[in-house]
Design a protein around this motif. Structure first.
Motif, short mmCIF file in Angstrom:
data_model
loop_
_atom_site.label_atom_id
_atom_site.label_comp_id
_atom_site.label_asym_id
_atom_site.label_seq_id
_atom_site.Cartn_x
_atom_site.Cartn_y
_atom_site.Cartn_z
N LEU A 88 0.83 -1.21 0.00
CA LEU A 88 0.00 0.00 0.00
C LEU A 88 0.87 1.25 0.00
O LEU A 88 0.56 2.22 -0.70
N ASP A 89 1.95 1.24 0.77
CA ASP A 89 2.86 2.39 0.76
C ASP A 89 3.48 2.58 -0.62
O ASP A 89 3.61 3.71 -1.09
N ALA A 90 3.83 1.49 -1.27
CA ALA A 90 4.36 1.57 -2.63
C ALA A 90 3.30 2.11 -3.59
O ALA A 90 3.59 2.93 -4.47
N ALA A 91 2.06 1.67 -3.40
CA ALA A 91 0.96 2.15 -4.26
C ALA A 91 0.75 3.65 -4.08
O ALA A 91 0.49 4.37 -5.05
N ILE A 92 0.86 4.12 -2.85
CA ILE A 92 0.73 5.56 -2.58
C ILE A 92 1.82 6.32 -3.33
O ILE A 92 1.56 7.36 -3.94
N GLU A 93 3.05 5.81 -3.30
CA GLU A 93 4.16 6.46 -4.02
C GLU A 93 3.91 6.48 -5.52
O GLU A 93 4.12 7.49 -6.18
N VAL A 94 3.43 5.36 -6.07
CA VAL A 94 3.14 5.31 -7.51
C VAL A 94 2.05 6.31 -7.85
O VAL A 94 2.16 7.06 -8.82
N SER A 141 1.24 11.03 0.45
CA SER A 141 -0.13 10.65 0.85
C SER A 141 -1.14 11.70 0.41
O SER A 141 -2.24 11.36 -0.05
N HIS A 142 -0.79 12.96 0.55
CA HIS A 142 -1.71 14.03 0.14
C HIS A 142 -1.89 14.05 -1.39
O HIS A 142 -3.01 14.22 -1.88
N LEU A 143 -0.80 13.88 -2.12
CA LEU A 143 -0.92 13.81 -3.58
C LEU A 143 -1.75 12.60 -4.00
O LEU A 143 -2.56 12.69 -4.93
N ALA A 144 -1.53 11.48 -3.33
CA ALA A 144 -2.32 10.28 -3.64
C ALA A 144 -3.80 10.54 -3.40
O ALA A 144 -4.65 10.13 -4.21
N MET A 145 -4.12 11.24 -2.31
CA MET A 145 -5.53 11.54 -2.05
C MET A 145 -6.12 12.48 -3.11
O MET A 145 -7.28 12.34 -3.48
N LEU A 204 -7.94 22.95 3.12
CA LEU A 204 -7.86 22.09 1.95
C LEU A 204 -7.31 22.89 0.77
O LEU A 204 -6.43 22.42 0.04
N GLY A 205 -7.79 24.11 0.60
CA GLY A 205 -7.27 24.97 -0.46
C GLY A 205 -5.80 25.30 -0.26
O GLY A 205 -5.01 25.27 -1.21
N VAL A 206 -5.41 25.60 0.97
CA VAL A 206 -4.01 25.89 1.26
C VAL A 206 -3.14 24.68 0.93
O VAL A 206 -2.09 24.80 0.28
N ILE A 207 -3.59 23.50 1.34
CA ILE A 207 -2.82 22.28 1.10
C ILE A 207 -2.71 21.99 -0.39
O ILE A 207 -1.63 21.69 -0.89
#
Length: 191
Positions: free
Chosen positions: A12-18, A102-106, A158-161
């Motif tokens: 799952l951590d690898a999937a988040i990175e991908v 994690s934030h980019l993945a979301m 959320l906008g700031v992030i």
């Protein structure tokens, strides 16, 4: 399906990175195998299909983004106030910067959900639970403001992030700390 929890978490951590590096189109079971450094087909042994992998990524990102309870307990020794609220928002930005993937993945999951109704349902449920939990935590902690205050802080942060993740130069002239100070001053009642 395999049940080695440590291996599942590593996948799952690898999937988040991908997902963070390649976007939704780059997220394949084979790409996860490669990122995790495991034999081809390993991810398939743990996740029935890509849709199941996407669902479980949501849960893993939630785990990764949850504040450290010891650090949070230390922060919460302060008297509930607008200043403490601003500190918590700064810590949120620090956590985002500390786990950018994690934030980019979301963000990628949000975009993917616009094309997949089943993912939209899961994502809506996940974010509804997170927002409700944040509102309850804020109120239970005795921080100033009500449900609407927390909702406004959530939407603004959320906008700031998103901007800090995608176009950080946009916010540089204003400074994140300054933005948070103004946001809290204008959003938190009675302060």
């Amino acid at each position: 399906m395999r049940h080695n929890p440590a291996r599942r978490t590593a996948l799952l951590d690898a999937a988040i990175e991908v997902l963070a590096q390649e976007g939704s189109r780059g997220l394949t079971l084979r790409a996860v195998d490669k990122e995790a450094g495991v034999p081809v087909g390993t991810t398939t042994n743990y996740f029935a299909n890509r849709a199941e992998l996407l669902r479980q990524i949501m849960g893993r990102t939630k785990e990764r983004l949850t504040p450290d309870p010891v650090a949070m307990a230390e922060t919460m020794k302060a008297t509930p106030s607008a200043e403490l609220t601003a500190t918590l928002l700064r810590q949120l930005v620090d956590r985002m910067r500390g786990d950018r993937s994690s934030h980019l993945a979301m963000l990628e999951l949000r975009l993917e959900a616009t094309r997949r109704p089943e993912l939209q349902e899961d994502l809506t449920r996940t974010f509804t639970e997170l927002l409700d939990d944040n509102i309850a935590w804020h109120l239970d902690a005795g921080l100033p403001g009500d449900r609407d205050t927390v909702l406004l802080l959530y939407l603004a942060m959320l906008g700031v992030i998103v901007d800090d993740l995608t176009v950080p130069a946009l916010l540089e002239p204003h400074g994140i700390d300054g933005i948070i100070d103004v946001l809290v001053a204008r959003s938190v009642p009675g302060e």
